[in-house]
Design an enzyme around this catalytic site. Structure first.
Site, mmCIF file in Angstrom:
data_model
loop_
_atom_site.group_PDB
_atom_site.id
_atom_site.type_symbol
_atom_site.label_atom_id
_atom_site.label_comp_id
_atom_site.label_asym_id
_atom_site.label_seq_id
_atom_site.Cartn_x
_atom_site.Cartn_y
_atom_site.Cartn_z
ATOM 1 C CG ASP A 101 -1.980 -1.129 1.170
ATOM 2 O OD1 ASP A 101 -1.937 -1.954 0.253
ATOM 3 O OD2 ASP A 101 -2.820 -1.191 2.097
ATOM 4 C CG ASP A 114 -6.502 0.084 1.188
ATOM 5 O OD1 ASP A 114 -6.791 -1.087 1.498
ATOM 6 O OD2 ASP A 114 -6.931 1.074 1.826
ATOM 7 C CG HIS A 173 -14.962 0.341 1.586
ATOM 8 N ND1 HIS A 173 -14.272 0.131 2.756
ATOM 9 C CD2 HIS A 173 -15.078 -0.873 0.991
ATOM 10 C CE1 HIS A 173 -13.978 -1.166 2.862
ATOM 11 N NE2 HIS A 173 -14.450 -1.789 1.794
ATOM 12 C CE LYS A 209 -4.089 -4.359 1.221
ATOM 13 N NZ LYS A 209 -4.776 -3.307 1.964
ATOM 14 C CB CYS A 244 -2.140 -2.838 5.194
ATOM 15 S SG CYS A 244 -3.863 -2.272 5.051
HETATM 16 C C1 VGL Z 1 -4.601 0.792 5.677
HETATM 17 C C2 VGL Z 1 -6.181 1.692 7.064
HETATM 18 C C3 VGL Z 1 -7.146 1.588 6.090
HETATM 19 C C4 VGL Z 1 -3.181 0.373 5.482
HETATM 20 C C5 VGL Z 1 -5.552 0.649 4.682
HETATM 21 O O1 VGL Z 1 -2.726 0.291 4.317
HETATM 22 O O2 VGL Z 1 -2.495 0.126 6.496
HETATM 23 N N1 VGL Z 1 -4.931 1.297 6.863
HETATM 24 N N2 VGL Z 1 -6.818 1.053 4.906
HETATM 25 ZN ZN ZN Z 2 -8.251 1.091 3.349
#
Ligand code: VGL
Ligand code: ZN
Length: 201
Positions: free
Chosen positions: A9, A47, A53, A106, A151
């Site tokens: 991410d 992400d 969402h 994802k 993540c």
């Molecule tokens: C993430 C919060 C929401 C991450 C993704 O990549 O850690 N954190 N979506």
């Molecule tokens: Zn997210």
């Protein structure tokens, strides 16, 4: 033994100026790009949420970012709108080398979040990454990226549970650190046998 680098991410919304900016998040880009040369296989996760969402606070009346809600699958942190499909915030950081073999998206199901690259937050719905790695004979994973305590940690814990040999290179990760989440994530990863060769950045 075949090894893969999994880059988690590294997207605009998690970097300074983004909707869910991780402090110093863009500092991971240069070390990650440099690490890629050491791995035969590089995988990037992205992400990738639809507008509206269920992990967005804006989808819940009376809720603010970082509040908690109970979802069908358990407690969920509510986030600012981030990484909306096709928007600039969902794009990888402009300086990130994205030439890797696989980009795994994802979090695209409206009613379930997915921190881990392996399973969505119900801890049951697979993303397919396990099959990809196993059919390619990959057994050793090194994880880097954003955010250490969400993540990256969820991906590392699932990978360890699935029997992969997992290492998280903390010098190429940065954390959100919400209410002690970083300390908890490091302890959970350590307890699960995830190797943490460098200390917290
Ligand atoms: C993430 C919060 C929401 C991450 C993704 O990549 O850690 N954190 N979506
Ligand atoms: Zn997210």
């Amino acid at each position: 033994m075949s090894q893969a680098l999994i880059v988690i991410d590294v997207q605009n919304d998690f970097c300074p100026g983004g909707a869910l900016a991780v402090p110093d998040g863009d500092a991971v880009v240069a070390p990650i790009n440099a690490m890629m040369a050491d791995f035969e296989t590089v995988i990037l996760t992205q992400d990738w949420h639809p507008a509206g969402h269920s992990s967005f606070a804006s989808s819940h009346a009376g809720k603010a970012p970082f509040d908690l809600v109970e979802m069908a699958y358990g407690t969920q942190v509510l986030w600012p709108d981030h990484c909306v499909q096709g928007r600039k915030g969902a794009s990888f950081h402009a300086d990130l080398d994205t030439s890797g073999d696989l980009i795994l998206r994802k979090g695209f199901r409206r009613n379930i979040d997915s921190y881990s690259g392996f399973f969505e937050n119900d801890q049951q719905t697979p993303t397919g990454l396990e099959g990809y790695l196993r059919t390619r004979g990959i057994t050793e994973l090194t994880l880097v990226g954003l955010a250490t305590d969400f993540c990256v940690a969820y991906t590392a814990l699932d990978a360890a549970k699935l029997g992969f040999d997992v290492s998280v290179e903390l010098s190429a990760c940065r954390a959100i650190d919400l209410d002690g989440s970083l300390k908890r994530a490091l302890a959970d990863m350590h307890a699960a046998g995830v190797q943490l060769p460098t200390g917290p950045a």
